[in-house]
Each structure stands twice: as C-alpha cells, then as structure tokens.
Enzyme design. Structure first.
Site, PDB file in Angstrom:
ATOM      1  N   ALA A   1       0.888  -1.164   0.000  1.00  0.00           N
ATOM      2  CA  ALA A   1       0.000   0.000   0.000  1.00  0.00           C
ATOM      3  C   ALA A   1       0.921   1.207   0.000  1.00  0.00           C
ATOM      4  CB  ALA A   1      -0.909  -0.007   1.218  1.00  0.00           C
ATOM      5  N   CYS A   2       0.907   1.989  -1.054  1.00  0.00           N
ATOM      6  CA  CYS A   2       2.052   2.839  -1.322  1.00  0.00           C
ATOM      7  C   CYS A   2       1.661   4.185  -1.910  1.00  0.00           C
ATOM      8  CB  CYS A   2       2.976   2.128  -2.318  1.00  0.00           C
ATOM      9  SG  CYS A   2       3.063   0.342  -2.119  1.00  0.00           S
ATOM     10  N   GLY A   3       2.686   4.991  -2.211  1.00  0.00           N
ATOM     11  CA  GLY A   3       2.490   6.232  -2.935  1.00  0.00           C
ATOM     12  C   GLY A   3       3.102   6.112  -4.325  1.00  0.00           C
TER      13      GLY A   3
ATOM     14  N   SER B   1       6.874   5.009  -3.845  1.00  0.00           N
ATOM     15  CA  SER B   1       7.359   4.874  -2.473  1.00  0.00           C
ATOM     16  C   SER B   1       6.547   3.774  -1.801  1.00  0.00           C
ATOM     17  CB  SER B   1       7.180   6.205  -1.729  1.00  0.00           C
ATOM     18  OG  SER B   1       7.630   6.099  -0.402  1.00  0.00           O
TER      19      SER B   1
ATOM     20  N   ASN C   1      -0.519   1.004  -6.153  1.00  0.00           N
ATOM     21  CA  ASN C   1      -0.922   1.302  -4.784  1.00  0.00           C
ATOM     22  C   ASN C   1      -2.190   0.525  -4.502  1.00  0.00           C
ATOM     23  OD1 ASN C   1      -1.558   2.399  -2.271  1.00  0.00           O
ATOM     24  ND2 ASN C   1      -2.563   4.175  -3.178  1.00  0.00           N
TER      25      ASN C   1
END
Length: 542
Positions: free
Chosen positions: A29-31, A243, A265
């Site tokens: 779970a990201c940017g 990220s 994401n």
C-alpha cells in the site's frame, strides 16, 4: 520469525514459507506518481521533478525499526541515450543508435567470483539468442545514508548493454527478445545453481526504452544513492516514481517499485486465483508474435514476487504477445460491464470476449503504467484508491496518489481532475496528447469483431436445448440427494429457498460460525475444505 539466511548474507527477498510466515500474503500500500512532457521533450528537469514528487510522497512509504531503512523506493525513466553513450565511450565500448541496443539494470552478488559466474551465464544466454553483449558498467552508488539493514542486504549494481541483431527489424521485436533473454536468465540463474552461498540476482529492467533505478530505500535516499540521477546529462520525457509501504510484508531490494511496466498502490485480492489460472493455462500458450519463444518464458509468474510484481509479470506477457499496453490494462482491470445498461454494444462485447480469456485482477488498486512511449493510470472498478492529476499550459502532466506533490503556479494550470473508477488516463508522447477514455476504449473495442466471435463460439447455459424428456423425481429421492450432497436445513431455508422463490442472490453476512471442514466431526464434501479469501489489510469498508 523467519530464519536467517544460513550463508550469513541477508535475503534480497522474502524468506521461504516457514512457521507462521507464508510469502503468498505479501501486499503493498504505497504512494505513486508520474510526470511527463506530452510532446516527448526530454530534459533533466523531468528527473528532478519526479524525484521531488517522490520526496513529497515520503509519508506514503514506510521504514523499519531503523528510521533510515526504507521499504523501497525508485524511479523509472526513458533510456538516457546521450549519457549512456558517453559512459560507454569512457569504458571502451561503443553504443549504436537509439533503439538498436538495450540496457539492463541488475542486482548482483557482492562476491566477485559469484558475480563473474552470473555474468558469464548471462552472456551465454545473450549469444544463444543471437544478440551481442556490448559491455558492462558498474553503477556508482553511495550508501552513506542507508540504515544497517538495507546495507546488509545491498546488492552490487551493474548495467549490461545488449546490441540488436540485424534480423530483428523493429524495436518491438527487440523488446520481445530482451524479455526472452531476461526470463531465461531468471530461470537458469535465479532458480539454478549459480547462486549457492546466498548471492543475489535480480534484473530491475532490461529494455531499449526504459531504465529503472530502485532499491530498499527511503524516498529522499533514491537521489543520494544513485549519483547518475543528479547528472544533468540524464534526461527523459517521462518519469514514474513509487514509495513503498509493505503493510504486512518483508521489504527488500527487489520488491521496490517501479516494476518493469507498472507501479501500484493497493492490493490484488484475487491474486491466488489469478496465478493459478495462469499456471493452468500456460502449457497451452501459443503466440504468433513470440512464436517458439513462448515456451522459453514459462513459468510466466514469478511467485517469489509481491502481488504487484506478479501483476507486472502478466502485463509483460500480454504486451510481448502483441497487445498494446492500454489493451492489456483493459483486460486485466476491466471496468464494470455486466450490468452497465448504457454501455455501447461494441465495448460490452470486448469485455465479454476477454472475460473468457483471463480473469480480472481485482482489488482496491491505483495502477500507473508505461511502456516508455505511453504513460497512464487507471483505478479499479470501485475506485477505492485516490489518484489526481494536473495538466499545465506548457504540456506537462503530473499524476499522483494525492494532490500537491509538485508545486505548480495556479496560472499555469490548464486542467486538473481525478481518476474515475474503471476509467483510464493515458498520455501518448508519440501523438503528443492525452487520449480520452472514450476514444481509447472505442479504438480497442472496434479493432476486432468481438461480437461476431461471441455469437459463433460462446456457448451459454441458458442457450442449451431443453432435454428431450422431463422426469419428475420423487420427494424421497430429492431428500436423499440433498443429504448425500451435504445440504442442511439452514441451506434450504435461508439460501436455496429464497433463491428459488425470488430469483435473486440471498442476503447474508460475511461472518461465519461454521466449523472448519478439517475440524468437523460430520462428513464433508470436497469443496467445503476450500474457502473464499477476503482482503486482510488496508481495504476500506464499502
């Protein structure tokens, strides 16, 4: 806790299944974000702006117990030709024109002996596929800002340069050959005997179009770790950054994004089923585009990877088999079509046809994707992950998992908006414009006579002929069969009865107090031992 690597070397990826740990539960779970000049104008400013986006997405990444050991971050850019030509000349070899060579970014072992053995095997594969290995380049790195955990697992970074043979007439054919080379290297090196002793082998990218710099880094460490990214000669017209927040997974150098085509994401909730369908089908794969090489890329899915990496494996195959990238994304993340009353017949036929070929990779996801020429993004059908974009008056498009990632003067903003569920956002640098969702999907939906194919070959149960004779079973026989097949009073009263009476799905709760079949003292049917899996991490309630 997973066992340490017995060789003393830190693992480059998650450990094997052991104890309570199972790699199949790895999720992200990201940017994510990208910046692109619509007209394809290359500059170092694109690299700088993308790295600013990455730093501003730092809060979407994560670190371990050490504040300077990140879950992963990286950047994908177009191949910086002028920079690489100068570097090759400095190292004593010459690069041909753009599109006539590929460059690979590799994670290799620190041990020189292991490294040379891997490079020798890779060179053998390149030669066997009729291509020319032009040279190697040690990629300069600076690990002074990294934490001890990241340094302990740090690989040796090298770039490999492969020349295109004269028999490959275009860049697309060369990309396919590079794909075949990489897949064979993964099978013979990563899964072979070359890595005994705990060494590392991973190919971040191998392409004539794109180049990836990534690692087990924090967002602000990417530019510090790779001095190449600070060189003004490194130019691109597009850059994709990511990220990583590995919500319940092991961070590692190879699991950092971007992957070779996508950055992601969210989660893929249907992952196990998607991978199993791919395994079941791959022995029958045929491709006019890949030809005999299709057998060399199996297994398609690397199950050591995260859900994002496995999604990327499937994207690669579909693109290399001859589909354009937006077509592939429409297949893998289809918009809701079955009950869409106003959808035009051509598009419905497109989705229905492809639903016979591949299961949707479903789950709350924002997916950015690029092939080095086109770059875009799409959301899952429920739109449970945010993605916002800005288009400036000087032809720059900025997209990210939230607004405000790159300062833009208000007077320079031409358009701003957000991705819609099931919709696709695409920038084509060859055409120099944003292609609207409607135009894009009309193009692919009308490319083939999908409705004709469905009419000729799609057999539905409702269209089967009625049986010649009807027999009325006795009540006693029905009761016996219900008991044999495990029907309970509750099944008949709350599920079968309402469905038969109203013709709709029964209402119920996701919770269950039914004993597990393996622990029950009653006879069980085979299918009772298999349960549907629901997402376990960051899904918001619907």
């Amino acid at each position: 806790m997973p066992k340490a690597n017995m060789s003393g070397a830190a693992p480059v990826s998650a450990p094997p299944k052991q104890g309570l740990y199972d790699p199949q539960f790895e999720h992200d779970a990201c940017g994510l974000g990208f910046v692109v000049n619509m007209k394809g104008k290359k500059s170092h400013q694109m690299v700088s702006d993308a790295l600013k986006i990455l730093v501003n997405l730092d809060h979407r990444g994560a670190c371990g117990c050490e504040a300077n050991t990140g879950d992963g971050a990286g950047i994908l850019i177009q191949v910086p030709h002028d920079f690489l030509v100068a570097e090759a000349a400095r190292l004593g070899f010459k690069l041909p024109a753009v599109g006539h060579y590929g460059v690979g970014m590799m994670f290799l072992p620190k041990d020189p002996g292991q490294r040379e053995a891997i490079k020798a095997e890779f060179a053998r594969i390149v030669a066997a596929e009729g291509q020319t290995l032009l040279g190697w380049r040690d990629v300069p790195t600076d690990n002074s800002s990294l934490g001890k955990t990241a340094v302990a697992a740090e690989p040796f970074m090298e770039q490999v340069f492969i020349g295109r043979c004269a028999t490959l007439k275009d860049e697309a054919a060369f990309e396919r050959k590079l794909y075949v080379i990489r897949k064979q290297a993964e099978q013979t090196i990563r899964y072979g005997k070359t890595l005994e002793g705990g060494g590392v082998f991973y190919v971040s990218s191998l392409s004539a179009r794109t180049l990836i710099y990534k690692g087990m880094l924090m967002s602000e460490q990417v530019e510090k770790y790779y001095p190449d990214l600070r060189n003004p000669a490194v130019t691109t017209a597009m850059a994709l950054v990511h990220s990583r927040f590995s919500t319940n997974t092991f961070p590692s150098w190879d699991r950092a994004h971007p992957n070779r085509y996508i950055a992601h994401n969210g989660e893929i909730n249907t992952l196990r089923g998607n991978v199993n369908w791919m395994k079941a089908a791959q022995s029958n794969f045929k491709s006019a585009t890949l030809g005999a090489d299709i057998k060399k890329v199996i297994p398609v899915i690397n199950t050591d990877g995260s859900d994002s990496a496995q999604f990327d494996n499937c994207v690669e195959l579909l693109v290399m088999a001859g589909r354009e990238l937006p077509h592939t994304m429409m297949m893998m993340i289809p918009e809701p079509w079955e009950n869409h009353e106003s959808m035009d017949a051509e598009r419905r036929a497109f989705y229905e046809y492809h639903s016979c070929l591949i299961e949707p990779w479903d789950g709350p996801a924002s997916m950015a994707f690029t092939d080095g020429v086109r770059i875009g993004a799409c959301l899952d059908r429920n739109g449970l992950r945010p993605s916002r974009y800005y288009v400036t008056k000087d032809d720059v498009v900025i997209m990210a998992s939230e607004a405000g990632v790159l300062p833009v003067p208000p007077e320079n903003v031409a358009v701003k908006g957000r991705l819609q569920p099931g919709r696709m956002f695409l920038v084509d640098t060859e055409q120099g414009r944003i292609i609207a969702d409607e135009e894009l999907k009309k193009k692919y939906a009308s490319a083939q006579p999908y409705q004709k194919w469905l009419d000729e070959h799609h057999v539905l149960l409702e269209n089967l002929p009625e049986p010649a004779e009807h027999t009325e079973p006795s009540h006693r026989k029905i009761l016996q069969e219900q008991q044999v097949f495990g029907y309970t009073f509750e099944d008949l009263r709350f599920i079968v009865g309402p469905m038969a009476g109203t013709g709709v799905q029964p209402l119920g709760s996701m919770g269950t107090d039914t004993p597990l079949a393996v622990l029950s003292n009653k006879p069980q049917l085979l299918y009772n031992y298999f349960k549907q899996l629901f997402a376990q991490v960051t899904n918001p309630p619907i």
